[in-house]
Design an enzyme around this catalytic site. Structure first.
Site, PDB file in Angstrom:
ATOM      1  N   LYS A  99      46.416  -7.619  16.678  1.00 10.88           N
ATOM      2  CA  LYS A  99      45.247  -7.234  15.883  1.00 10.88           C
ATOM      3  C   LYS A  99      44.130  -6.741  16.781  1.00 10.88           C
ATOM      4  O   LYS A  99      43.388  -5.832  16.412  1.00 10.88           O
ATOM      5  CB  LYS A  99      44.760  -8.409  15.042  1.00 10.88           C
ATOM      6  CG  LYS A  99      45.680  -8.744  13.885  1.00 10.88           C
ATOM      7  CD  LYS A  99      45.019  -9.730  12.951  1.00 10.88           C
ATOM      8  CE  LYS A  99      45.954 -10.174  11.847  1.00 10.88           C
ATOM      9  NZ  LYS A  99      45.379 -11.207  11.006  1.00 10.88           N
ATOM     10  N   LYS A 142      57.639  -5.324  10.436  1.00  9.03           N
ATOM     11  CA  LYS A 142      57.385  -6.295   9.368  1.00  9.03           C
ATOM     12  C   LYS A 142      56.648  -5.642   8.190  1.00  9.03           C
ATOM     13  O   LYS A 142      55.762  -4.813   8.415  1.00  9.03           O
ATOM     14  CB  LYS A 142      56.502  -7.396   9.979  1.00  9.03           C
ATOM     15  CG  LYS A 142      56.337  -8.633   9.190  1.00  9.03           C
ATOM     16  CD  LYS A 142      55.390  -9.575   9.918  1.00  9.03           C
ATOM     17  CE  LYS A 142      53.967  -9.081   9.821  1.00  9.03           C
ATOM     18  NZ  LYS A 142      52.941 -10.022  10.246  1.00  9.03           N
ATOM     19  N   LYS A 158      50.407  -6.247   4.850  1.00 11.60           N
ATOM     20  CA  LYS A 158      49.295  -5.792   4.011  1.00 11.60           C
ATOM     21  C   LYS A 158      48.474  -4.742   4.730  1.00 11.60           C
ATOM     22  O   LYS A 158      47.788  -3.941   4.111  1.00 11.60           O
ATOM     23  CB  LYS A 158      48.357  -6.967   3.727  1.00 11.60           C
ATOM     24  CG  LYS A 158      48.900  -8.043   2.850  1.00 11.60           C
ATOM     25  CD  LYS A 158      47.818  -9.121   2.687  1.00 11.60           C
ATOM     26  CE  LYS A 158      48.412 -10.505   2.641  1.00 11.60           C
ATOM     27  NZ  LYS A 158      47.519 -11.573   2.988  1.00 11.60           N
TER      28      LYS A 158
END
Ligand code: TYM
Length: 337
Positions: free
Chosen positions: A114, A200, A203
């Protein structure tokens, strides 16, 4: 209820809930809920660790609570609450921050992934995210934490924090914090993207075509499956590392149809992609229909969600404050009565 093992888990109210969240986490909470005393929450403090939409934070929180109920969480077995409604989460995080080495956090895979995306904008909160997660868990002293594969490292860190805390502040035969176990199912623990079977389902993927959201309409589901990535080989198979899309889509079909892996392997071994895609589309639409209908009922009833979350908060606060007081006492604070 009290002598049952306790389970705790949560989801962040960021973006739409997708099949990965459902199959990796929520469905497992629902399936096991009658055996356990369940605490499930909406992780809205985690949701602000990256830039977020102020206008939708609260609406997303309520929508996620409605989805928990729509997916089958039963209030006779499960307490549902909002993380930011229980201030002990933030307070225990501070206490645990002071015993957590910085390099443990810098080593977290999700943080590194992130942080790269955020560039120069990385907040202290993003780095500290796993300590907040440890606090979420430890306040409720659960036996098990049912999550998808991507959260395993955070639970291992939580265990390291427990060991350190007990070593520093508790007598060896009287631990203050309980060691939780991750509960990760083999099938569905890592649902992959529809546009790349090696990534993966997430969202935060900029392309909505990469995931099926629980509230997608039948037309959207049909469009996404029609466009999803395949390979040139006829006949589908599991567990071939050269064919990640085949494995991922067959797994989705298995989990949502309720058939066994063996049944699906036989059924689909000679099937062309076109025929399989129609079958998968229909299976997903049928599996999501009851969830979507229940979601509508829950959100139509004015005031219902508020009352569920108010009751949940009350139960959560009682337990969380007790653990917090024990942790503070162990750390040398005088806790006012
Ligand atoms: P979050 O919101 O990213 O995801 C919620 C749950 O969904 C699982 N999941 C997946 N499972 C299978 N395949 C996928 N593609 C997939 N994507 C997501 C996640 O593993 C998770 O179980 N930090 C957590 C929320 C959290 C939490 C906690 C969880 C905060 N505090 C305490 C457990 C205990 C998170 O961001 O999950």
């Amino acid at each position: 209820m009290s002598n049952r093992q306790r389970v705790l888990s949560g989801v962040q109210p960021t973006g739409d809930l997708h099949l990965g969240n459902y199959l990796g986490a929520i469905r497992n909470w629902v399936e096991g809920q009658s055996q356990y005393d369940n605490f499930v929450f909406i992780a809205d403090l985690h949701a602000i660790t990256v830039p977020y939409e102020l206008a939708t934070l609260s609406a997303n929180t309520y929508s996620l609570a409605a989805l928990y109920l729509a997916c089958g969480l039963d209030l006779n077995h499960s307490t549902i609450f909002v993380q930011s409604h229980v201030s002990a989460h933030s307070e225990l995080t501070w206490l645990l921050n002071c015993i957590t080495p910085l390099n443990w956090l810098q080593d977290m895979i999700q943080y590194r992934e992130k942080a790269v995306k955020q560039g120069e904008n990385v907040s202290v909160g993003l780095l500290d995210y796993p300590v907040l997660m440890a606090s979420d868990i430890l306040l409720y002293q659960p036996d098990k934490v049912p999550v998808g594969e991507d959260q395993k490292q955070h639970i291992e860190l939580t265990r390291d924090i427990v060991n350190r805390f007990n070593h520093l502040f508790a007598k060896p035969d009287h631990p203050v914090l309980k060691l939780p176990e991750p509960l990760i199912r083999k099938e569905g623990a890592r649902v992959m993207s529809l546009t790349d079977g090696t990534k993966k389902m997430s969202k935060s993927d900029p392309s909505d075509l990469s995931r099926i959201n629980l509230l997608d309409s039948p037309d959207e589901i049909a469009k996404k499956i029609k466009r999803c990535k395949t390979d040139p080989t006829r006949g589908l198979e599991f567990d071939n590392p050269e064919r990640p899309e085949s494995n991922n889509l067959l797994t989705l079909y298995t989990l949502l149809s309720g058939k066994t892996k063996e049944e699906v392997a036989t059924e689909c071994q000679d099937m062309g992609w076109g025929q399989f895609k129609s079958l998968l589309t229909e299976t997903i639409i049928n599996a999501l229909k009851p969830i979507q209908e229940k979601y509508q009922t829950v959100t139509d009833e004015k005031g219902y969600l508020e009352s569920v979350l108010r009751d949940g908060r009350q139960k959560a606060v009682a337990i969380a404050n007790q653990t917090l007081a024990q942790a503070k006492t162990a750390m040398g604070y005088s806790v006012p009565l």
